[in-house]
Scaffold this motif. Structure first.
Motif, PDB file in Angstrom:
ATOM      1  N   THR A  12       0.838  -1.212   0.000  1.00 19.29           N
ATOM      2  CA  THR A  12       0.000   0.000   0.000  1.00 19.29           C
ATOM      3  C   THR A  12       0.866   1.253   0.000  1.00 19.29           C
ATOM      4  O   THR A  12       0.632   2.193  -0.778  1.00 19.29           O
ATOM      5  N   ALA A  13       1.869   1.284   0.859  1.00 24.29           N
ATOM      6  CA  ALA A  13       2.743   2.456   0.945  1.00 24.29           C
ATOM      7  C   ALA A  13       3.532   2.658  -0.342  1.00 24.29           C
ATOM      8  O   ALA A  13       3.746   3.806  -0.773  1.00 24.29           O
ATOM      9  N   MET A  14       3.958   1.575  -0.972  1.00 26.41           N
ATOM     10  CA  MET A  14       4.691   1.691  -2.233  1.00 26.41           C
ATOM     11  C   MET A  14       3.792   2.238  -3.343  1.00 26.41           C
ATOM     12  O   MET A  14       4.248   3.031  -4.174  1.00 26.41           O
ATOM     13  N   ILE A  15       2.529   1.833  -3.367  1.00 26.71           N
ATOM     14  CA  ILE A  15       1.601   2.379  -4.364  1.00 26.71           C
ATOM     15  C   ILE A  15       1.422   3.877  -4.124  1.00 26.71           C
ATOM     16  O   ILE A  15       1.476   4.684  -5.051  1.00 26.71           O
ATOM     17  N   ASP A  16       1.212   4.255  -2.860  1.00 23.94           N
ATOM     18  CA  ASP A  16       1.052   5.669  -2.504  1.00 23.94           C
ATOM     19  C   ASP A  16       2.280   6.462  -2.954  1.00 23.94           C
ATOM     20  O   ASP A  16       2.164   7.515  -3.579  1.00 23.94           O
ATOM     21  N   LEU A  17       3.461   5.936  -2.642  1.00 27.02           N
ATOM     22  CA  LEU A  17       4.712   6.594  -3.014  1.00 27.02           C
ATOM     23  C   LEU A  17       4.826   6.734  -4.534  1.00 27.02           C
ATOM     24  O   LEU A  17       5.201   7.795  -5.037  1.00 27.02           O
ATOM     25  N   ALA A  18       4.495   5.693  -5.255  1.00 27.32           N
ATOM     26  CA  ALA A  18       4.585   5.718  -6.721  1.00 27.32           C
ATOM     27  C   ALA A  18       3.592   6.722  -7.319  1.00 27.32           C
ATOM     28  O   ALA A  18       3.924   7.408  -8.293  1.00 27.32           O
ATOM     29  N   VAL A  31       2.458   9.823   3.803  1.00 25.66           N
ATOM     30  CA  VAL A  31       1.964   8.477   3.485  1.00 25.66           C
ATOM     31  C   VAL A  31       1.212   7.932   4.701  1.00 25.66           C
ATOM     32  O   VAL A  31       0.121   7.375   4.573  1.00 25.66           O
ATOM     33  N   SER A  32       1.791   8.125   5.880  1.00 28.35           N
ATOM     34  CA  SER A  32       1.182   7.665   7.123  1.00 28.35           C
ATOM     35  C   SER A  32      -0.215   8.262   7.309  1.00 28.35           C
ATOM     36  O   SER A  32      -1.172   7.560   7.638  1.00 28.35           O
ATOM     37  N   GLU A  33      -0.312   9.544   7.071  1.00 26.00           N
ATOM     38  CA  GLU A  33      -1.592  10.242   7.235  1.00 26.00           C
ATOM     39  C   GLU A  33      -2.629   9.764   6.213  1.00 26.00           C
ATOM     40  O   GLU A  33      -3.766   9.472   6.571  1.00 26.00           O
ATOM     41  N   ARG A  34      -2.239   9.665   4.948  1.00 28.39           N
ATOM     42  CA  ARG A  34      -3.185   9.257   3.898  1.00 28.39           C
ATOM     43  C   ARG A  34      -3.639   7.812   4.068  1.00 28.39           C
ATOM     44  O   ARG A  34      -4.809   7.492   3.860  1.00 28.39           O
ATOM     45  N   GLN A  35      -2.707   6.929   4.427  1.00 25.81           N
ATOM     46  CA  GLN A  35      -3.012   5.495   4.466  1.00 25.81           C
ATOM     47  C   GLN A  35      -3.379   4.992   5.862  1.00 25.81           C
ATOM     48  O   GLN A  35      -3.678   3.806   6.026  1.00 25.81           O
ATOM     49  N   LYS A  36      -3.318   5.880   6.858  1.00 20.68           N
ATOM     50  CA  LYS A  36      -3.659   5.505   8.241  1.00 20.68           C
ATOM     51  C   LYS A  36      -2.767   4.359   8.735  1.00 20.68           C
ATOM     52  O   LYS A  36      -3.234   3.377   9.300  1.00 20.68           O
ATOM     53  N   ILE A  37      -1.464   4.506   8.486  1.00 18.55           N
ATOM     54  CA  ILE A  37      -0.461   3.538   8.932  1.00 18.55           C
ATOM     55  C   ILE A  37       0.481   4.276   9.870  1.00 18.55           C
ATOM     56  O   ILE A  37       0.925   5.390   9.565  1.00 18.55           O
ATOM     57  N   TYR A  41       5.913   2.441  12.197  1.00 17.40           N
ATOM     58  CA  TYR A  41       5.837   1.175  11.470  1.00 17.40           C
ATOM     59  C   TYR A  41       6.325   1.374  10.031  1.00 17.40           C
ATOM     60  O   TYR A  41       7.094   0.567   9.508  1.00 17.40           O
ATOM     61  N   LEU A  42       5.896   2.477   9.403  1.00 17.20           N
ATOM     62  CA  LEU A  42       6.355   2.775   8.043  1.00 17.20           C
ATOM     63  C   LEU A  42       7.872   2.966   8.007  1.00 17.20           C
ATOM     64  O   LEU A  42       8.538   2.526   7.063  1.00 17.20           O
ATOM     65  N   GLU A  43       8.423   3.617   9.012  1.00 18.91           N
ATOM     66  CA  GLU A  43       9.868   3.819   9.051  1.00 18.91           C
ATOM     67  C   GLU A  43      10.607   2.477   9.092  1.00 18.91           C
ATOM     68  O   GLU A  43      11.623   2.306   8.423  1.00 18.91           O
ATOM     69  N   GLN A  44      10.087   1.526   9.851  1.00 15.86           N
ATOM     70  CA  GLN A  44      10.686   0.190   9.894  1.00 15.86           C
ATOM     71  C   GLN A  44      10.601  -0.491   8.525  1.00 15.86           C
ATOM     72  O   GLN A  44      11.592  -1.061   8.043  1.00 15.86           O
ATOM     73  N   LEU A  45       9.414  -0.432   7.918  1.00 19.47           N
ATOM     74  CA  LEU A  45       9.224  -1.065   6.611  1.00 19.47           C
ATOM     75  C   LEU A  45      10.118  -0.425   5.552  1.00 19.47           C
ATOM     76  O   LEU A  45      10.748  -1.122   4.747  1.00 19.47           O
TER      77      LEU A  45
END
Length: 164
Positions: A12-18, A31-37, A41-45
């Motif tokens: 999901t985050a990669m799609i958002d980034l792309a 990305v965190s705000e838009r995807q509610k992640i 956790y995103l920083e780790q991924l």
């Protein structure tokens, strides 16, 4: 067998980034705000995605992350493997000790399913998912095509005899 949030969130985050990275690096906070992640956790991924050379990071004001390769060269399977996601339908984790330290009767079935799942995920690129999302946002019907080669169909002897 299931795909955990680690793999789902990474894709999901990669799609958002792309989708948003054409104008430069994208901040993980957005990305965190838009995807509610969760941002942590995103920083780790993204640390794992960066180590696998799927994303590049840019420091400083206006910094963030960008996709490191052309989108058609990033398969969903690459993303899932990068975040250490295991898709395994076997009970034994592939060790063949599923039934009292012996291989169970359905081991080959589940092992084949594992192979087919990875084969499918390797056939879907980030470019495919981004295009699908763009079509969806534009209100167009969306079909995600399976790009694996079609299996060979063998004609039975009866059909061959009728044709002759």
């Amino acid at each position: 067998m299931r795909l955990t949030t680690k793999g789902r969130f990474a894709v999901t985050a990669m799609i958002d980034l792309a989708l948003r990275g054409e104008d430069g690096p994208v901040a993980l906070a957005s990305v965190s705000e838009r995807q509610k992640i969760s941002l942590s956790y995103l920083e780790q991924l993204f640390g794992k995605l960066r180590r696998h050379k799927l994303v590049d990071s840019v420091r400083g004001p206006g910094g963030g992350y960008c996709i490191a390769r052309p989108l058609d060269q990033v398969a969903v399977a690459d993303i899932i493997r990068a975040v250490d996601e295991q898709l395994d339908a076997t009970q034994c984790g592939g060790h063949e000790n599923c039934h009292d330290e012996h291989r169970c009767m359905t081991h080959d079935l589940w092992s084949t399913l594992n192979s087919k799942m990875y084969e499918y995920l390797a056939s879907v690129s980030l470019a495919d998912l981004v295009e699908r999302q763009r079509q969806k946002l534009a209100g167009k019907p969306v079909v995600l095509a399976d790009k694996r080669p079609a299996p060979r169909v063998r004609a039975s002897r009866d059909k061959a005899a009728v044709a002759a």
